[in-house]
Design a protein around this motif. Structure first.
Motif, mmCIF file in Angstrom:
data_model
loop_
_atom_site.group_PDB
_atom_site.id
_atom_site.type_symbol
_atom_site.label_atom_id
_atom_site.label_comp_id
_atom_site.label_asym_id
_atom_site.label_seq_id
_atom_site.Cartn_x
_atom_site.Cartn_y
_atom_site.Cartn_z
ATOM 1 N N LEU A 1 12.038 31.868 12.978
ATOM 2 C CA LEU A 1 11.994 32.518 11.483
ATOM 3 C C LEU A 1 12.763 33.783 11.301
ATOM 4 C CD1 LEU A 1 8.314 31.530 10.272
ATOM 5 C CD2 LEU A 1 11.043 30.449 9.436
ATOM 6 N N VAL A 2 12.004 34.730 12.545
ATOM 7 C CA VAL A 2 12.908 36.082 12.404
ATOM 8 C C VAL A 2 13.604 36.209 13.438
ATOM 9 C CG1 VAL A 2 10.201 37.063 12.216
ATOM 10 C CG2 VAL A 2 11.408 36.839 13.853
ATOM 11 N N ASP A 3 14.026 35.044 14.000
ATOM 12 C CA ASP A 3 15.665 35.086 14.794
ATOM 13 C C ASP A 3 15.819 34.598 14.533
ATOM 14 O OD1 ASP A 3 14.470 37.239 16.627
ATOM 15 O OD2 ASP A 3 13.672 35.534 18.062
ATOM 16 N N GLU A 4 16.563 33.484 14.224
ATOM 17 C CA GLU A 4 17.431 32.338 13.360
ATOM 18 C C GLU A 4 17.424 32.043 12.113
ATOM 19 O OE1 GLU A 4 17.356 29.816 16.363
ATOM 20 O OE2 GLU A 4 15.974 30.397 17.459
ATOM 21 N N VAL A 5 17.262 32.499 11.342
ATOM 22 C CA VAL A 5 16.890 31.762 9.857
ATOM 23 C C VAL A 5 17.331 33.008 8.826
ATOM 24 C CG1 VAL A 5 15.459 30.869 7.688
ATOM 25 C CG2 VAL A 5 15.158 30.145 9.733
ATOM 26 N N PRO A 6 18.418 33.245 8.219
ATOM 27 C CA PRO A 6 18.616 34.179 7.892
ATOM 28 C C PRO A 6 17.996 34.324 6.698
ATOM 29 C CG PRO A 6 20.583 32.939 8.507
ATOM 30 C CD PRO A 6 19.471 32.366 8.391
ATOM 31 N N MET A 7 18.134 36.029 7.049
ATOM 32 C CA MET A 7 17.297 36.185 4.896
ATOM 33 C C MET A 7 18.283 36.069 4.304
ATOM 34 S SD MET A 7 16.183 40.307 6.434
ATOM 35 C CE MET A 7 14.595 40.370 5.399
ATOM 36 N N TYR A 8 17.650 36.183 2.855
ATOM 37 C CA TYR A 8 17.769 36.038 1.373
ATOM 38 C C TYR A 8 17.889 37.248 0.536
ATOM 39 C CZ TYR A 8 18.825 30.794 1.129
ATOM 40 O OH TYR A 8 18.882 29.831 1.551
ATOM 41 N N PHE A 9 16.453 37.671 0.876
ATOM 42 C CA PHE A 9 16.532 38.941 -0.553
ATOM 43 C C PHE A 9 14.839 39.604 0.632
ATOM 44 C CE2 PHE A 9 14.634 35.234 -2.400
ATOM 45 C CZ PHE A 9 13.206 35.579 -1.836
ATOM 46 N N VAL A 10 14.508 40.749 0.531
ATOM 47 C CA VAL A 10 12.854 41.294 -0.545
ATOM 48 C C VAL A 10 12.601 41.227 -1.366
ATOM 49 C CG1 VAL A 10 12.893 41.970 2.070
ATOM 50 C CG2 VAL A 10 13.829 42.990 -0.098
#
Length: 454
Positions: free
Chosen positions: A257-266
């Motif tokens: 999740l943290v290495d391969e799935v890009p973020m959208y927002f916080v």
């Protein structure tokens, strides 16, 4: 998609911390529950147009439902969802209304919850001249004709989606699904359930195919919604190889999740900070250079988990995500299929053995094929219908073993009846609609709204 969650401001210090957060979902089997979610398109009875947020649209429907005892959820002062006990109502990007049902003990309660929700929606919608129809893909509107709801996260996704796939905006605005959320007792059981269910999701796509029209005409697919998911965002959807790696578990999933799935927002102080495409790992390390985003927290990770769209999504439970929305009987049958397979030990082992006959990549290869032919898609020496027949038989045995009976003394196998008909050779929902379109409707797609309405 989810309503805004309760923010946990605890700073993230390690991947193990994230894995432990997910592991909290483990519970003994006697505490297992069933949570069903489903979406439906709004339409105006007068002209079949999709209602806007306001006036006399989706906002008014939410307010009408809220009057029956729900608490409103606001985004910049706009009602964008409702909550009551363990249930919620939320909005998809184009105003598709979603029920995230409460946690119930059996499928009889699941059906009763559907029926009660449908009554609430009708009571709120009918004075406005509105109806709602659960279909896998909008049968009439172009993408440009779909409205956008005032939820902050959707503005970010709307900008980002075209950068990673050609059909992401269609996924957001023109699709509806039904899913069931189910529990696991341990990390090992989670892995077994996840691998079994995600491998078999293409079969669910075939069974529940209900989206054969695009912009008023047959589109050449039985589940166009299933096709849309093949070109939405390859970094966060599909059947990822990591789920089948040796040693896969909570920690490996958190690392993925943290290495391969890009973020959208916080979310910060009631507003969304656009971080689309950024690395969550770099965010954890304080390397994004975005002062407004600040320090990565457990609440941020919880939000990040909701932006993963794999065919089965792991959270503190497992979400089965492969089916088109459809009729009441079919949507309850979707829950029945997976409860029967995953909530009885013998059934789970039988389904796992069924999957182990083939390498997981064979099921992944099936995923882009079933949207066109559904149950008639070639598989092994037969068709996907053969595989579906085995699944339904396993689910039947699992539900019979559960022995949960309703007031008439019927066990939960009664809810599998629509699937029994399908695996015996009956037509899918999509094929029934095509027959109506080419026959009695005379090519008038607007006829589908009244017939599909809840």
């Amino acid at each position: 998609m989810s309503n805004p969650g309760e923010a946990d401001s605890t700073p993230i210090t390690s991947i193990r911390q994230l894995a432990d957060y997910i592991a909290v979902g483990c519970k003994p089997s006697e505490r297992f529950t069933i949570g069903t979610e489903h979406e439906k398109f709004g339409f105006r009875h007068s002209d079949f147009a999709t209602p806007p947020y306001a006036p006399d649209g989706i906002r008014a429907v939410l307010e009408g439902i809220a009057a029956t005892g729900w608490e409103q959820i606001l985004d910049n002062g706009n009602p964008i969802g409702l909550k009551r006990d363990s249930a919620s109502v939320s909005l998809e990007p184009a105003g598709q209304l979603e029920l995230s049902g409460g946690l119930v003990g059996d499928l009889h309660e699941t059906r009763a919850e559907f029926e009660a929700h449908f009554e609430d929606v009708r009571r709120a919608a009918e004075p406005l001249g509105l109806g709602f129809a659960p279909l896998g893909f909008h049968p009439r509107n172009t993408r440009a004709q779909m409205p956008w709801m005032p939820k902050g996260r959707y503005a970010i996704m709307r900008r980002y989606m075209p950068l990673v796939g050609s059909l992401g905006l269609d996924m957001m605005t023109r699709t509806c699904t039904v899913q069931v959320n189910l529990d696991y007792a341990s990390e090992a059981e989670m892995v077994k359930k996840l691998r079994t269910s995600i491998a078999l999701q293409p079969v669910a796509t075939a069974l529940f195919a209900n989206s054969p029209f695009t912009e008023g005409k047959p589109n050449g697919y039985l589940s166009y919604r299933g096709h849309v998911w093949t070109d939405t965002d390859p970094h966060r959807s599909g059947i990822p190889a990591v789920f089948f790696e040796d040693g896969f578990g909570f920690e490996r999933y958190a690392a993925w999740l943290v290495d391969e799935v890009p973020m959208y927002f916080v979310s910060r102080d009631g507003r969304y900070v656009d971080l689309a495409g950024q690395s969550f790992r770099r965010f954890m390390q304080g390397q994004l250079g975005n002062q407004e985003a600040g320090t990565a927290t457990m609440g941020d990770f919880a939000d990040h988990m909701t932006t993963v769209f794999t065919d089965v999504r792991l959270k503190r439970f497992l979400e089965m995500r492969g089916a088109d929305a459809g009729s009441l009987d079919m949507m309850v049958a979707q829950s029945a299929l997976w409860v029967g397979i995953l909530y009885d030990d013998a059934a789970l082992e039988a389904a796992s053995a069924l999957v182990r006959r083939h390498h997981w990549t064979a099921f992944a290869a099936l995923r882009p094929l079933v949207p066109r032919q559904a149950l008639d898609t070639p598989w092994a020496n037969g068709t996907v219908r053969d595989l579906a027949r085995d699944m339904v038989a396993i689910a039947r045995d699992g539900l019979r073993a559960r022995a949960r009976r309703d007031a008439q003394g019927r066990d939960e196998t009664v809810h599998l009846a629509p699937l029994e008909e399908l695996v015996a050779g009956g037509p899918t929902q999509a094929e029934r609609w095509l027959s109506r379109f080419n026959g009695e409707w005379g090519g008038d797609i607007t006829r589908i709204f009244a017939e599909a309405a809840i």
